[in-house]
Design an enzyme around this catalytic site. Structure first.
Site, PDB file in Angstrom:
ATOM      1  CE  LYS A   1       6.330  -2.321   3.916  1.00 17.29           C
ATOM      2  NZ  LYS A   1       5.524  -3.366   3.057  1.00 17.29           N
ATOM      3  CB  THR A   2       8.429  -5.075  -1.385  1.00 15.41           C
ATOM      4  OG1 THR A   2       7.130  -4.523  -0.819  1.00 15.41           O
ATOM      5  CG2 THR A   2       7.706  -6.391  -2.477  1.00 15.41           C
TER       6      THR A   2
ATOM      7  CG  ASP B   1       4.656  -6.602   4.128  1.00 18.51           C
ATOM      8  OD1 ASP B   1       5.127  -5.911   4.869  1.00 18.51           O
ATOM      9  OD2 ASP B   1       4.101  -6.264   2.932  1.00 18.51           O
ATOM     10  CD  GLU B   2       2.548  -2.538   5.578  1.00 16.07           C
ATOM     11  OE1 GLU B   2       3.005  -2.189   6.643  1.00 16.07           O
ATOM     12  OE2 GLU B   2       2.720  -2.135   4.440  1.00 16.07           O
TER      13      GLU B   2
ATOM     14  NE  ARG C   1       2.823   6.584   2.422  1.00 14.82           N
ATOM     15  CZ  ARG C   1       3.670   5.492   2.527  1.00 14.82           C
ATOM     16  NH1 ARG C   1       3.602   4.595   1.735  1.00 14.82           N
ATOM     17  NH2 ARG C   1       4.561   5.334   3.864  1.00 14.82           N
TER      18      ARG C   1
END
Length: 747
Positions: free
Chosen positions: A37-38, A227-228, A614
């Protein structure tokens, strides 16, 4: 120019490319864990600029951590540099709070504040609430300042004013909280101070009070990206809607499966109802994971699909299958720590290329770290706790920061109270109380009151001389602060205060660690000075300090195993991840199990999904037969989340000798299971604890305490007038009461 030749469009999968090319109108990007996404956000920023749709200063991208904002800024800068465009400004890429600080510094005078306002952290807030308790003669043994502050912060998260809180008050304790909240707001205004929640609330207040300022930002910010988005609160949602209302080029990027912050106000409905809020919106799903092995991605997907609060998407990856998830049952939390340390040791021995930086250990509650730490120490493994005591919260660092804050903002009464007698000047509590009372009577700040009180005869000559010494130091430091570079000034201040000598005298046992922290503060200021050049001021430095998050405190230069809660792990990734404490009542938490809200378990499951995703290469889970938690031994069955992982993706082993209800008498100490469909027959009965009290309040009962709020009874002891109950409240606070005097209400 073809897609592969254009640096903006190359190396994107079809859905990423679609998101980068969809620029106008509202857009929802559902970005699964590790889906890039970044990359999409930064390429989208570059595409808007390269097509001439907006100048860089017309773009706002907001996120939640300084780390994420910094990474986005660097990537966008590098991409724009590759395009060789002539750019004379930069896009606004910041956290919600740092963006709001920029607005407030420029326009807070509209609300009758001075632009040099101080930003209070939680420690400052607690100090202020305690000060208000003294004003109101509230006994801290009866009422909890922490509980009152939690109520104030919760009210602010939802935009509830003191007046509205009072209107909703049912019990006497609620009215007292509203009274403290009202006085808290008054004292904050007098101190020219804002807390963290105020940064957004006051920005909204400016926009609502001054249409001209709102028009400026609505016109200036043509493209807004969040974002988020799943982590936005009600007030953040309101802020974004205000800003994007004119152009409606709002791009919301998020993943409802990673919404884990409801306890601090995040509202999952914001992302779930985006299409309803913006009927003309488009939706793009990023479902390919580039981070983890196929085993980890598929197992995590099986866990999260048990939730009902989610959109229709399925995470997948083209990465290698990888090893099975390894789950270990142990006898105690110390055996769990030993398992983690030995596994790290073994992996590093087998692969010489690995570093301690490759390993992370996640847990549900901070209290779990102790046993892990002890074992890592015994194996001489370097480790770092992320989200523990923050660097800027350490006593010696906070002392010096408060001097800087008071010099920057003379109205900051909380900083005044901290530094007036630090290092010790022999100014006692009675004198401090006289200054406070004099300030209240005359509506002075404490600094001004300390000057004026000298001529009143309220203090003896000896005390006046001590206060004069402090005031002379303050005036001298104020002059030098304006003429010296920040790094030179902080060295001078430390020397004038004779602060190292003070630490050596008062903290001889850990003097070395504390003086290291003082030196590190100097290093931080030197680094800040180099980065900002001629623009480096203490005002800017204090602003940055106040916006530091848990992740920002991470020392990335130190090769060490990282320990953190599952909440802190959000946004990070590691090759090897351990999640410890996979037990019912711990993970999922006891509070979620006791909650009448069915979505509480769903948030715990999302937390599990975040933790699992993660891990890049290997994932290890552990659960203990018995565990000391919050002062008592607990024995809980394995987490339900373990059973939601299909057996083909997990290898479960135990080092626990099974009682007869588990297996035959000849069961070997180490035995292996291949399935968790029904791994431990009669597990619940084997893990049962002593019988419950037969009174009105039993183990598991939900109760409300007038000071600490709602909690769950975890233990009932004794009987009659001596009967005691242990109650677990919000924030994992365990309190013990004599039932007769506890003033509990059944919920």
């Amino acid at each position: 120019m073809t897609n592969q030749a254009n640096p903006i469009l190359k190396n994107l999968n079809p859905e990423q490319l679609k998101a980068v090319e969809t620029l106008n109108g509202p857009l929802l990007i559902l970005a699964g864990a590790g889906s890039g996404k970044t990359r999409v956000l930064t390429h989208r920023i570059a595409n808007i600029i390269s097509q001439g749709l907006a100048q860089p200063e017309n773009i706002l991208a907001v996120t939640f951590t300084n780390k994420a904002a910094k990474e986005m800024r660097e990537r966008a800068h590098n991409l724009l540099h590759q395009l060789d465009l002539r750019i004379y400004s930069q896009p606004h890429i910041a956290t919600f709070h740092s963006f709001c600080v920029q607005v407030l510094r420029a326009y807070i005078h509209i609300l009758d504040y001075n632009p040099s306002f101080t930003i209070y952290d939680r420690g400052d807030q607690i100090s202020l609430v305690k000060k208000i308790f003294k004003e109101l003669n509230y006994d801290t043994k009866v009422y909890s300042p922490q509980a009152f502050l939690s109520t104030i912060n919760s009210a602010k998260i939802y935009g509830i004013s003191p007046h509205e809180l009072l209107k909703e008050a049912v019990h006497a304790i609620d009215k007292k909280m509203a009274e403290v909240y009202k006085l808290y707001e008054q004292r904050m205004k007098e101190a020219n101070a804002l807390d963290f929640d105020d940064l957004i609330l006051k920005t909204i207040e400016i926009f609502e009070k001054n249409q001209e300022v709102l028009d400026f930002y609505q016109t200036e910010l043509k493209y807004i990206m969040v974002d988020e988005y799943q982590d936005t609160s009600s007030v953040q949602y309101k802020l974004i809607n205000l800003l994007s209302n004119k152009h409606r080029n709002l791009c919301a990027v998020g993943d409802e499966d990673q919404s884990i912050y409801s306890w601090r106000g995040a509202n999952i409905d914001n992302i779930m109802s985006f299409e309803k809020d913006y009927p003309e919106s488009q939706v793009i799903k990023l479902e390919e994971n580039y981070r983890s092995t196929k085993t980890i991605v598929t197992a995590a997907s099986h866990v999260i699909k048990n939730n009902s609060q989610r959109k229709d998407k399925t995470l997948f990856t083209n990465n290698k299958d990888g090893d099975k998830i390894f789950a270990k049952e142990v006898q105690s939390e110390y055996e769990e720590g030993k398992f983690v340390a030995q596994t790290i040791q073994s992996l590093m021995r087998d692969d010489g290329s690995l570093s301690y930086d490759d390993f992370a250990i996640f847990y549900r509650a901070n209290s779990q770290s102790r046993a892990i730490e002890e074992e890592l120490k015994s194996y001489r493994m370097p480790y770092q706790i992320i989200g523990g005591v923050k660097f800027y919260d350490r006593m010696e660092v906070k002392d010096l920061i408060c001097y800087l804050r008071l010099l920057h903002n003379p109205n900051d009464d909380i900083s005044f109270l901290r530094v007036l007698n630090t290092p010790s000047r022999g100014i006692g509590d009675v004198t401090v109380q006289k200054i406070i009372e004099y300030a209240q009577q005359n509506k002075f700040t404490l600094l001004k009151a300390s000057k004026e009180i000298l001529d009143t005869g309220l203090l003896n000559k000896g005390t006046c001389k001590k206060i004069e010494g402090f005031l002379n130091l303050y005036v001298s430091a104020k002059v030098q602060m304006e003429s010296l570079r920040p790094s030179d000034f902080i060295r001078m201040l430390i020397e004038q205060l004779q602060y190292p000598e003070y630490l050596k005298f008062t903290r001889p046992d850990d003097y070395s660690d504390r003086i290291d922290n003082v030196n590190e503060l100097i290093n931080v200021i030197v680094k800040f000075e180099k980065e900002r050049g001629q623009e480096a001021t203490f005002g800017q430095f204090l602003e940055e300090v106040s916006l530091v998050s848990d992740i920002d405190d991470m020392d990335e230069n130190q090769a060490s195993v990282k320990l953190m809660t599952l909440h802190v792990s959000k946004g990070l990734e590691y090759p090897y991840v351990f999640i410890v404490g996979f037990e019912e009542g711990l993970f999922p938490s006891g509070q979620s199990l006791d909650s009448h809200d069915s979505t509480a378990i769903e948030e715990e499951r999302r937390l599990c999904y975040v933790g699992m995703t993660r891990a890049k290469e290997r994932l290890f889970l552990s659960f203990s037969r018995k565990r000391m938690l919050w002062g008592q031994e607990q024995a809980n069955p394995p987490s339900r989340f373990l059973k939601e992982i299909p057996s083909q993706f997990i290898d479960v082993q135990s080092q626990v000798r099974r009682p007869q209800t588990f297996a035959s008498k000849n069961q070997d100490f180490n035995f292996k299971m291949t399935s968790l469909d029904d791994p431990f027959p009669d597990y619940e009965s084997s893990y049962s604890t002593s019988s419950q009290s037969e009174g009105e309040f039993q183990k598991g009962s939900r109760v409300k305490h007038p000071a600490f709020g709602v909690g769950t009874i975890t233990l009932v002891e004794g009987s009659g007038d001596d009967q005691k109950v242990s109650i677990l409240f919000a924030g994992q606070k365990l309190k013990k009461f004599i039932l007769k005097y506890a003033r509990l209400e059944k919920v």
